[in-house]
Design an enzyme around this catalytic site. Sequence first.
Site, PDB file in Angstrom:
ATOM      1  N   ARG A 499       0.831  -1.159   0.047  1.00 45.45           N
ATOM      2  CA  ARG A 499       0.210  -0.107  -0.282  1.00 45.45           C
ATOM      3  C   ARG A 499       0.965   1.263  -0.253  1.00 45.45           C
ATOM      4  O   ARG A 499       1.327   1.479   1.078  1.00 45.45           O
ATOM      5  CB  ARG A 499      -0.904   0.064   1.146  1.00 45.45           C
ATOM      6  N   ARG A 525       1.856  -6.599 -10.010  1.00 41.50           N
ATOM      7  CA  ARG A 525       2.210  -5.911  -8.832  1.00 41.50           C
ATOM      8  C   ARG A 525       2.600  -6.760  -7.762  1.00 41.50           C
ATOM      9  O   ARG A 525       3.135  -6.351  -6.684  1.00 41.50           O
ATOM     10  CB  ARG A 525       1.062  -4.951  -8.394  1.00 41.50           C
ATOM     11  N   HIS A 589      -0.493   3.683 -10.137  1.00 42.77           N
ATOM     12  CA  HIS A 589      -1.406   4.126  -9.063  1.00 42.77           C
ATOM     13  C   HIS A 589      -0.864   4.944  -7.991  1.00 42.77           C
ATOM     14  O   HIS A 589      -0.498   4.504  -6.814  1.00 42.77           O
ATOM     15  CB  HIS A 589      -1.850   2.767  -8.494  1.00 42.77           C
ATOM     16  N   ASP A 639     -13.713   8.753  -5.666  1.00 44.06           N
ATOM     17  CA  ASP A 639     -13.256   7.422  -6.283  1.00 44.06           C
ATOM     18  C   ASP A 639     -13.647   7.876  -7.891  1.00 44.06           C
ATOM     19  O   ASP A 639     -14.657   7.338  -8.159  1.00 44.06           O
ATOM     20  CB  ASP A 639     -13.692   6.042  -5.826  1.00 44.06           C
ATOM     21  N   GLU A 697      -3.816   9.062 -10.429  1.00 37.73           N
ATOM     22  CA  GLU A 697      -3.049   7.678 -11.003  1.00 37.73           C
ATOM     23  C   GLU A 697      -3.315   8.099 -12.648  1.00 37.73           C
ATOM     24  O   GLU A 697      -4.366   8.482 -13.174  1.00 37.73           O
ATOM     25  CB  GLU A 697      -3.969   6.503 -10.722  1.00 37.73           C
TER      26      GLU A 697
END
Length: 725
Positions: A499, A525, A589, A639, A697
């Site tokens: 994270r 990732r 991201h 978001d 992002e």
Amino acid sequence: MPILTTLGLAAALAVPAAAPPTAAATADPAFARCMAGLQTTAATQGIDADRFTAITAGLQPDPTVLPLLDAQPEFTTPIWDYLAALVDRQRVDDGRAMLQQHRDLLQRVSAQYGVDPVTIVAVWGVESDYGRVFGKRPLLQSLATLSCAGRRQPFFRGELLALVKLIDKGDLQAQGLTGSWAGAFGHTQFMPSTYARIAVDGDGDGRRDLVGSIPDALASTANYLKRAGWRTGEPWGMEVRVPAGFNASQAGRTQRRALTDWRALGVTGLDGSALAPAGLPADARAALLLPAGNKGPALLVFRNYDAIYSYNAAESYALAIATLADRLRGGNGLVTAWPTDDPGLGRDERRQLQTLLLARGHDIGAADGMIGTASRRAIQVEQRRLGWADADGRAGQRILRALQSEPQAKVPATPTRFSLPTNYSAAQSPAIRSRSSVQQIKGVSSGQFQGLDAWLVETPQATAAISVFGGQLLSFVPQGQPDVMWLSPKRAALPTPIRGGSPVCWPYFGRQGQGDDVPAHGFVRTLPWELQQSRRLDDGSIELTLAPPALDNLGLRLTMTVRVGRELRQQLVTENTGKAPATITQALHNYFRVGDASKVDVDGVDGLDYLDKFENYAQPRRQQGPWSLRDPRDPGRSDRIYTQAGGHYVLRDPVLKRRIDIRTEGSRSLVAWNPGADAAAKMADVGDGWRDYVCLEAANAGPDVVTVAPGGRHVLLQILSSAPL
């Protein structure tokens, strides 16, 4: 004069330039002889031979600068294109913001040097787009090349020696010193000899730093204009009307007459009134400019115009600064139309044109307002399709209007549905991490960053850390600044995704178009990456090339480069190795560290459409103003996928007192995410840390998918930089 080429225009028009050669180029005997001669000359000016050799060691000529001597946009671009590019809405809005942001500094500088704040800011805007475009060519290499080849060698030899003296005295550091092809550098693009004569210490720290200090740069610019003859309180000029049949041979900057003489020749104000410019005596002398002949705008210019002109001896350049200053004062710009049926485009209009090209299937990357080779070729295709005889690829009002008037038939592409690669589980094994036999260079080492195996990069301008797990950027720390990236102190143990930093989501974002049999946010990732190459560039930056393990039955290959210097450049290159087209989504991201997410604003999204995850992406909505968590439509969380985004965003953080600039190419979307307090409380690796980051992002997501043909490739690039507010 401070500069030879306006970097702001070169960036606005995306003037193509070949990359300079690396230091490994074959030695040039003629260049070596020239440098030996310059060493002798330097000795006569007090520069020790050994010191000259040390400063210029390893230089190789860069032949790509030579054609630019005869391709300066001030002299080759139609003036209506030149001014449309440099005096557009975005530069005016940004300039007004700079006037407010640096109000106290500008008032102090104006009081000291007698130059009004708007003119100082206008120079800054035209020269470097308010510090965004400094130039990327190594100064010593460019000036050494121009000193030994091409025309104007004596001039450039003087500039090279002036630069060597500045370095020798400790005013500048040679490593990482970049600027324009002609040797200008800093916020307001001074040439070295001008720097030596006129630069001043505007912030009182004992140094003259026109690269890292905005006060030094703006004070030095005001000092230049003062010494060029600026007269406090007088105008630069005014737009006028000339009588029918006016003899154009009487126009020209050097042909000055008293105002009474111009009145006698029939020159009036735009409204037909007698000439009576405020702030000037009745017998003031002025020159008449007809930059496009009798049928275009006419301008009467005074002494302060000459001061602006001296900064870069080109009429179009001086008019750009003068008219930008007028716009910053609240004016509407020139009234008389240019004598063309195809006026130029500002950045907003260029983005509109690029959006129309993208909708017609042209692979030009992002609609970023930068008209490069791909956009020009796409324009040529459309011009030929429309039956135009002059298919020149020029981005003007005519092609924009033609495409706007056509009905659009747009069929959205569907992302390819990927299956889990057969070797995915084996590829996750830590045993295969970084099998690379690449010899790591000085400034690159393997180590740990906050407990994670990482490649650590250190340059004169910044440090960075890139995780072996996931290949993700963990840290980017420009010199003298806090970390740009946020990394959760509560992150879970591997192989749980990390994270923070900048996770690589590829070849799909979220689970867009995918089933539940594949991991969220792509395959790479949670894989160990390999370092394939590391190299140091001439400007002192370091570039790493990395890749995840090859994945079976995928038909795609991913390579990533990360360049660490004054800014961070991160590039994802997707290659289709299969036999069928592949449609992907993707994202870098980014978790950006902030002082308080609830107080941050993000510019660059006003007027964009977005899809909201909290509405299940049901319908597009239109952004009003900057992004923030204070948006009254849905306060405290975000978001969103901004579609057909412009490719330049500015995060303004009043708590950490800095701005983070994000520029993208090949990215048609921006994802803005912060879970807010309620959702973060349910996330073990976030919790109350939600205030410490904002995710912006660089993406291709939602309707902005990318189709890569067999044998084709797609490049997503982001450029990160930060500066004090």
